[in-house]
Motif scaffolding. Sequence first.
Motif, mmCIF file in Angstrom:
data_model
loop_
_atom_site.group_PDB
_atom_site.id
_atom_site.type_symbol
_atom_site.label_atom_id
_atom_site.label_comp_id
_atom_site.label_asym_id
_atom_site.label_seq_id
_atom_site.Cartn_x
_atom_site.Cartn_y
_atom_site.Cartn_z
ATOM 1 N N ASP A 70 72.168 -54.974 -106.863
ATOM 2 C CA ASP A 70 72.064 -56.346 -106.366
ATOM 3 C C ASP A 70 70.616 -56.818 -106.354
ATOM 4 N N PRO A 78 73.795 -61.545 -99.943
ATOM 5 C CA PRO A 78 74.202 -60.890 -98.694
ATOM 6 C C PRO A 78 75.529 -61.343 -98.111
ATOM 7 N N ASP A 79 76.131 -62.429 -98.613
ATOM 8 C CA ASP A 79 77.342 -62.957 -97.970
ATOM 9 C C ASP A 79 78.342 -63.437 -99.022
ATOM 10 N N PRO A 80 79.003 -62.509 -99.722
ATOM 11 C CA PRO A 80 79.928 -62.912 -100.796
ATOM 12 C C PRO A 80 81.017 -63.867 -100.334
ATOM 13 N N PHE A 130 78.248 -61.201 -105.431
ATOM 14 C CA PHE A 130 78.003 -59.836 -104.974
ATOM 15 C C PHE A 130 76.555 -59.393 -105.165
ATOM 16 N N ASN A 133 77.283 -55.817 -99.365
ATOM 17 C CA ASN A 133 77.757 -56.871 -100.273
ATOM 18 C C ASN A 133 78.432 -56.303 -101.514
#
Length: 597
Positions: A96, A143-145, A140, A48
């Motif tokens: 993150d 897990p899924d930008p 960001f 990510n």
Amino acid sequence: MLTEQVDTPTEEIGGDRADRSYQTPEWAKHVIWYQIFPERFRNGDPSNDPVADRVSGPPGWEIRPWISDWYDRTDWEKSLGDRFQDGVYHRRYGGDLQGIIDKLGYLQELGVGAIYLNPVFDAVSLHKYDTSCYHHVDRFFGPDPEGDVRIMEEEDPLDPETWQWTSADRLFLKLIKKVHGRGMKIIIDGVFNHTGTDFWAFRDLAENQENSPFSDWYAVKSFKSTDGNDAEFDYAGWWGHKELPEWKEVENTLIQPVRQHIFDITRRWMDPDSDGDPSDGVDGWRLDVPEEVGKEFWREWNALVRDINPQAYTVGEIWSDKSKEWVSGDLFNAAMNYPFAKAVQKYMIDRALSPSEFLTLLKKGRRSFPGEASFVMQNLMDSHDTPRLASMIVNPGREYNEDGRPEMGFDVRKPDPGERRIQKLIALFQYTYVGAPMIYYGTEAGMWGAGDPDDRKPMVWPEFNYEPEKKHPMNKERPADDNNFDPNLFKWYQKLGEIRNEHLSLQTGTFQPLNIDDDKNTFAFARILNQQKFAIIALNRSDQSQNMRIPLGDVEIPEKKHLENLLTDTRVEIEREHVEINLPPVSGVVLSPEQDR
């Protein structure tokens, strides 16, 4: 001045200010705080990582290696200019939320009871104080930008009924759950004075000017001319920074639509299920530059927070001595205790105060707050806005947070063993004085650095082997400094955490000076919960060994006629109503009866 014994009665915590409406959550009296700057704490999910388009990266831009020499510049950084600072703000290291989740065990091992996160909401910058969207976690950090962006585009940001949960949002809720599962608390940064230029309302305003439905949301000075004159779009930016446009204020508060939006996102993160049970939400807020927003707004906002969760904790970023005006029954529970940090710097680092002057200055601070507020003040030494504590010690004699940059002569080297000894003594006082100690990420691991951006280096972890720091931002010669995790320093902070967490007198005990000797540069004090539960702390800031005779003050002498030295697990015998100890240079002790647990 020389005072071998100080016959001072135990001081009640709380001062001359009567504020019967002041209350603070009980849990906040008992925690050790740990501040995390998310982008630089841990890259738990490399899939990510930020992309060049979002950070305006030049050709060749890529994520910076976590273990690299901080001052070593890549080719793409050099393409932005000749100075180190020309490229450093375009760097990303990929920290993150998964990285924080992965390291909760580390924090618990350190004795941390509460986490403060710098901004987590969606934003362009590395620091996230330029909010793009309050109701979503940064794309960001999850897990899924790309999927999160698609979700955001489906919503009406003005209408909470259309808001969904992105993958980053859900991971943040998972983080909250895991923090609570470990018996810890978590608070987040509320940046309600300004946004970024990427904020959805400001983007509409910039495009449509006075025809925007948000034309009165921001402090606009002039709109772009449509009739041929030279007028340009102009607005107030925080401290002149145009990338941080300020909200408009009217009658000491923000305008109603802005207030409503902030109240909506406050409810979202404090009670995500909207079921009246705040246990799945954040435990409070740290408020950015609250003095720059009217008090009427904060009174209304704090009332909302306490209505959602009466045990929520709110703490203002107050740099001046005016924090006493902001800690009250209708405003904040506490403030970031920068006056504490300044006093400690003047005494322990700059050596510009005597022990008696130092304790008088601290007493003035305690006496300025209502009720039990002193117990919940965040007693920090460094933060994302200051040089790191270790580097303050390397660079004594400066005003707190003033000229903390290499180009102003700030020495960027690693502390030597003698300077680390001062850091350990400061930590000892920080963990035993009245208030809640707050550690900036990595201080316990040995990190050092000048002011922004050097105070925001990637966290050093024991499992990584870091490149030596041998480059210099001004291209000067310097020795190579080992930049790996410092296990001995970590163990010291860990030991202090154990002591504070196991002894209630260090959390909620009153304060009594016992022995102040300006000639020897030593002092001792007691934290007293009751006559049987207490701790005695003695500090030697001098460069020589010192003998100290410490009266026991208003405590009951244990039947076994000795006290435990909690730092060394040894005993100190009581002689009549005092103890005698010898302290090595720049050292201290914590003494307590066995039953004070």
